[in-house]
Design a protein around this motif. Structure first.
Motif, mmCIF file in Angstrom:
data_model
loop_
_atom_site.group_PDB
_atom_site.id
_atom_site.type_symbol
_atom_site.label_atom_id
_atom_site.label_comp_id
_atom_site.label_asym_id
_atom_site.label_seq_id
_atom_site.Cartn_x
_atom_site.Cartn_y
_atom_site.Cartn_z
ATOM 1 N N MET A 1 0.824 -1.188 0.000
ATOM 2 C CA MET A 1 0.000 0.000 0.000
ATOM 3 C C MET A 1 0.871 1.254 0.000
ATOM 4 S SD MET A 1 -3.291 -0.740 0.089
ATOM 5 C CE MET A 1 -2.886 -1.986 -1.091
ATOM 6 N N ILE A 2 0.338 2.314 -0.494
ATOM 7 C CA ILE A 2 1.058 3.580 -0.548
ATOM 8 C C ILE A 2 1.150 4.236 0.830
ATOM 9 C CG2 ILE A 2 -0.926 5.026 -1.126
ATOM 10 C CD1 ILE A 2 2.311 5.429 -2.969
ATOM 11 N N LEU A 3 0.151 3.991 1.687
ATOM 12 C CA LEU A 3 0.170 4.467 3.075
ATOM 13 C C LEU A 3 0.212 3.271 4.003
ATOM 14 C CD1 LEU A 3 -2.528 7.288 2.957
ATOM 15 C CD2 LEU A 3 -0.074 7.599 3.245
ATOM 16 N N GLU A 4 0.887 3.439 5.115
ATOM 17 C CA GLU A 4 1.028 2.354 6.077
ATOM 18 C C GLU A 4 0.361 2.735 7.399
ATOM 19 O OE1 GLU A 4 2.342 -0.552 5.354
ATOM 20 O OE2 GLU A 4 2.974 0.062 3.352
ATOM 21 N N PRO A 5 -0.150 1.759 8.145
ATOM 22 C CA PRO A 5 -0.695 2.054 9.468
ATOM 23 C C PRO A 5 0.352 2.773 10.321
ATOM 24 C CG PRO A 5 -1.279 -0.173 8.831
ATOM 25 C CD PRO A 5 -0.312 0.337 7.794
ATOM 26 N N GLY A 6 -0.109 3.778 11.039
ATOM 27 C CA GLY A 6 0.784 4.564 11.882
ATOM 28 C C GLY A 6 1.252 5.859 11.242
ATOM 29 N N GLU A 7 1.161 5.947 9.907
ATOM 30 C CA GLU A 7 1.548 7.198 9.251
ATOM 31 C C GLU A 7 0.518 8.278 9.580
ATOM 32 O OE1 GLU A 7 4.092 7.007 5.402
ATOM 33 O OE2 GLU A 7 2.329 5.736 5.092
ATOM 34 N N LYS A 8 0.995 9.505 9.648
ATOM 35 C CA LYS A 8 0.128 10.646 9.947
ATOM 36 C C LYS A 8 -0.086 11.446 8.673
ATOM 37 C CE LYS A 8 1.658 10.569 14.669
ATOM 38 N NZ LYS A 8 2.455 11.187 15.716
ATOM 39 N N VAL A 9 -1.334 11.864 8.460
ATOM 40 C CA VAL A 9 -1.688 12.531 7.214
ATOM 41 C C VAL A 9 -2.558 13.760 7.460
ATOM 42 C CG1 VAL A 9 -1.506 10.462 5.773
ATOM 43 C CG2 VAL A 9 -3.681 11.001 6.868
ATOM 44 N N HIS A 10 -2.493 14.667 6.524
ATOM 45 C CA HIS A 10 -3.376 15.833 6.448
ATOM 46 C C HIS A 10 -4.107 15.685 5.128
ATOM 47 C CE1 HIS A 10 -4.168 20.004 5.035
ATOM 48 N NE2 HIS A 10 -4.628 20.121 6.267
ATOM 49 N N ILE A 11 -5.432 15.681 5.166
ATOM 50 C CA ILE A 11 -6.231 15.446 3.965
ATOM 51 C C ILE A 11 -7.116 16.649 3.689
ATOM 52 C CG2 ILE A 11 -8.003 13.993 2.894
ATOM 53 C CD1 ILE A 11 -7.041 11.687 4.669
ATOM 54 N N VAL A 12 -7.077 17.102 2.446
ATOM 55 C CA VAL A 12 -7.938 18.184 1.995
ATOM 56 C C VAL A 12 -8.971 17.573 1.054
ATOM 57 C CG1 VAL A 12 -8.061 20.349 0.709
ATOM 58 C CG2 VAL A 12 -6.071 19.861 2.152
ATOM 59 N N GLU A 13 -10.256 17.773 1.381
ATOM 60 C CA GLU A 13 -11.332 17.318 0.501
ATOM 61 C C GLU A 13 -11.692 18.465 -0.437
ATOM 62 O OE1 GLU A 13 -14.692 15.903 2.700
ATOM 63 O OE2 GLU A 13 -13.555 14.318 3.651
ATOM 64 N N ARG A 14 -11.516 18.254 -1.718
ATOM 65 C CA ARG A 14 -11.851 19.287 -2.704
ATOM 66 C C ARG A 14 -13.363 19.424 -2.820
ATOM 67 N NH1 ARG A 14 -9.362 18.112 -8.096
ATOM 68 N NH2 ARG A 14 -11.257 16.954 -8.441
#
Length: 113
Positions: A1-14
Motif C-alpha cells: 500500500m502507498i500508506l502504512e498504518p501509523g503514518e500521519k496525514v493531512h487530507i484536503v477534501e476538494r
C-alpha cells in the motif's frame, strides 16, 4: 500500500461547488486499502463568519474513500496531532502546525481573494 498504518496525514477534501463545506482532516492511518483509508484524528471545517478553520473537539475514526477529490499530505512521524492548529505565517500564508515538529503550508488549497 502507498500508506502504512501509523503514518500521519493531512487530507484536503476538494469541493464540488463554491458553497460546499471546506473540510480538512488530520489523523493517523489505522488501515489502508486501494480504495479507502481508515484513520483516527480531527476534522477541521472552515468557519465562514470568522474566516478561519475550526477543529471539531472530538477525535473521530473515519473512513475516507480515495479519489481525485482528495489531496493527501504525509506528515512527519513525530507530528503531534493533538496540538495541531491552523495559523497564518507572514511569509508562507496559511499553515497547519503543531508548533514543534511540523509546519505545512496549505495556502495552495485555499482561495486567495
Amino acid at each position: 500500500m502507498i500508506l502504512e498504518p501509523g503514518e500521519k496525514v493531512h487530507i484536503v477534501e476538494r469541493r464540488y461547488f463554491a458553497d460546499d463545506v471546506r473540510r480538512h482532516l488530520i489523523g493517523e492511518v489505522l488501515r489502508c486499502t486501494e480504495q479507502a483509508i481508515r484513520l483516527k484524528g480531527y476534522v477541521w471545517v472552515f468557519d465562514i463568519a470568522n474566516g478561519r478553520f475550526v477543529r471539531k473537539p472530538d477525535k473521530r475514526e473515519r473512513i475516507v474513500c480515495l479519489g481525485d477529490r482528495l489531496t493527501i499530505n504525509v506528515l512527519p512521524p513525530e507530528a503531534d496531532l493533538d496540538a495541531a492548529k491552523y495559523a497564518t505565517d507572514p511569509q508562507r500564508g496559511l499553515v497547519i502546525t503543531d508548533e514543534k515538529s511540523f509546519s505545512l503550508e496549505v495556502t495552495e488549497f485555499t482561495v486567495m481573494r
